[in-house]
Design a protein around this motif. Structure first.
Motif, PDB file in Angstrom:
ATOM      1  N   SER A 151     -16.154  24.611  13.845  1.00 29.76           N
ATOM      2  CA  SER A 151     -16.686  23.281  14.146  1.00 29.76           C
ATOM      3  C   SER A 151     -18.071  23.372  14.775  1.00 29.76           C
ATOM      4  O   SER A 151     -18.964  22.583  14.460  1.00 29.76           O
ATOM      5  N   GLN A 152     -18.251  24.337  15.654  1.00 31.08           N
ATOM      6  CA  GLN A 152     -19.546  24.538  16.318  1.00 31.08           C
ATOM      7  C   GLN A 152     -20.630  24.881  15.289  1.00 31.08           C
ATOM      8  O   GLN A 152     -21.743  24.352  15.347  1.00 31.08           O
ATOM      9  N   THR A 153     -20.300  25.765  14.354  1.00 32.00           N
ATOM     10  CA  THR A 153     -21.255  26.165  13.313  1.00 32.00           C
ATOM     11  C   THR A 153     -21.613  24.986  12.428  1.00 32.00           C
ATOM     12  O   THR A 153     -22.790  24.742  12.141  1.00 32.00           O
ATOM     13  N   ALA A 192     -26.971  19.994  22.439  1.00 29.57           N
ATOM     14  CA  ALA A 192     -25.516  20.148  22.420  1.00 29.57           C
ATOM     15  C   ALA A 192     -24.971  19.969  23.831  1.00 29.57           C
ATOM     16  O   ALA A 192     -25.586  20.392  24.806  1.00 29.57           O
ATOM     17  N   LEU A 193     -23.806  19.335  23.920  1.00 30.97           N
ATOM     18  CA  LEU A 193     -23.131  19.111  25.193  1.00 30.97           C
ATOM     19  C   LEU A 193     -21.776  19.810  25.165  1.00 30.97           C
ATOM     20  O   LEU A 193     -21.203  20.010  24.095  1.00 30.97           O
ATOM     21  N   PRO A 194     -21.231  20.156  26.330  1.00 26.77           N
ATOM     22  CA  PRO A 194     -19.908  20.810  26.363  1.00 26.77           C
ATOM     23  C   PRO A 194     -18.830  19.912  25.759  1.00 26.77           C
ATOM     24  O   PRO A 194     -18.883  18.687  25.884  1.00 26.77           O
ATOM     25  N   ALA A 195     -17.852  20.541  25.106  1.00 26.97           N
ATOM     26  CA  ALA A 195     -16.742  19.810  24.483  1.00 26.97           C
ATOM     27  C   ALA A 195     -15.420  20.239  25.096  1.00 26.97           C
ATOM     28  O   ALA A 195     -15.280  21.361  25.577  1.00 26.97           O
ATOM     29  N   ASP A 196     -14.446  19.332  25.060  1.00 23.00           N
ATOM     30  CA  ASP A 196     -13.124  19.610  25.619  1.00 23.00           C
ATOM     31  C   ASP A 196     -12.143  20.173  24.601  1.00 23.00           C
ATOM     32  O   ASP A 196     -11.191  20.839  24.957  1.00 23.00           O
ATOM     33  N   ALA A 197     -12.359  19.865  23.321  1.00 21.45           N
ATOM     34  CA  ALA A 197     -11.409  20.271  22.289  1.00 21.45           C
ATOM     35  C   ALA A 197     -12.121  21.066  21.207  1.00 21.45           C
ATOM     36  O   ALA A 197     -13.322  20.900  20.987  1.00 21.45           O
ATOM     37  N   SER A 200     -23.051  15.704  21.483  1.00 23.58           N
ATOM     38  CA  SER A 200     -24.481  15.996  21.538  1.00 23.58           C
ATOM     39  C   SER A 200     -25.232  14.777  22.061  1.00 23.58           C
ATOM     40  O   SER A 200     -24.770  13.640  21.941  1.00 23.58           O
ATOM     41  N   ALA A 201     -26.380  15.047  22.656  1.00 24.25           N
ATOM     42  CA  ALA A 201     -27.268  14.000  23.150  1.00 24.25           C
ATOM     43  C   ALA A 201     -28.470  13.929  22.216  1.00 24.25           C
ATOM     44  O   ALA A 201     -29.019  14.966  21.818  1.00 24.25           O
ATOM     45  N   TRP A 216     -29.002   8.276  22.916  1.00 21.36           N
ATOM     46  CA  TRP A 216     -27.564   8.048  22.800  1.00 21.36           C
ATOM     47  C   TRP A 216     -26.862   9.398  22.760  1.00 21.36           C
ATOM     48  O   TRP A 216     -27.480  10.438  22.642  1.00 21.36           O
ATOM     49  N   ARG A 217     -25.559   9.337  22.868  1.00 15.49           N
ATOM     50  CA  ARG A 217     -24.729  10.530  22.749  1.00 15.49           C
ATOM     51  C   ARG A 217     -23.763  10.317  21.595  1.00 15.49           C
ATOM     52  O   ARG A 217     -23.398   9.191  21.285  1.00 15.49           O
ATOM     53  N   THR A 218     -23.367  11.428  20.990  1.00 16.34           N
ATOM     54  CA  THR A 218     -22.473  11.379  19.849  1.00 16.34           C
ATOM     55  C   THR A 218     -21.293  12.310  20.074  1.00 16.34           C
ATOM     56  O   THR A 218     -21.473  13.452  20.520  1.00 16.34           O
ATOM     57  N   LEU A 219     -20.124  11.818  19.754  1.00 12.56           N
ATOM     58  CA  LEU A 219     -18.907  12.625  19.701  1.00 12.56           C
ATOM     59  C   LEU A 219     -18.513  12.684  18.235  1.00 12.56           C
ATOM     60  O   LEU A 219     -18.378  11.638  17.585  1.00 12.56           O
TER      61      LEU A 219
END
Length: 139
Positions: free
Chosen positions: A12-14, A92-97, A103-104, A121-124
């Motif tokens: 997912s990160q890639t 990139a922002l830290p993720a929980d899952a 990301s911002a 804005w930020r995006t999940l």
């Protein structure tokens, strides 16, 4: 064979990095179609997009594509015809899952007069395999 949590996170990160790089490197002054191609490549047919600003959820690739089109075409025209300078940055922002990526974003618009407008804005994003299945805009 099921992917481990670490494999899901790495995958997912890639994919998130590839998607964000594609968005950043596309040039709206040349064409809006490149953004539509990015959307078609990375997003699932049953994508759900929501926004904390509108409170609305849009479901389905064709409906989301029409919203994207309505945003991109005027931006392209202003950049190509009126000389609007458009730049976008992502952090990139830290993720929980493992399958959720945050990301911002910062969008800078500068007119020929030098007047500027900055949107943030930020995006999940939630990934299922190689495609985004949910995207939420917040902040």
């Amino acid at each position: 064979m099921r992917e481990s949590r670490d494999q899901q996170y790495t995958s997912s990160q890639t994919l998130e990095r590839l998607l964000n790089e594609a968005i950043i490197h596309a040039d709206i002054s040349n064409s809006f179609e490149e953004y539509i191609e990015i959307f078609d490549t990375f997003y699932a047919d049953d994508i759900e997009v929501s926004s904390d600003v509108t409170g609305e959820t849009v479901r389905g690739k064709s409906r989301v594509r029409s919203f994207l089109f309505n945003f991109l075409v005027p931006l392209h025209v202003m950049a190509e015809v009126a000389g609007l300078s458009v730049s976008i940055r992502e952090t990139a922002l830290p993720a929980d899952a493992a399958i959720e990526m945050h990301s911002a974003w910062t969008l800078n618009l500068v007119g020929t007069s030098g007047r500027a407008c900055t949107l943030t804005w930020r995006t999940l994003r939630v990934w299922n395999g190689a495609q985004v299945v949910h995207e939420r805009h917040y902040d």
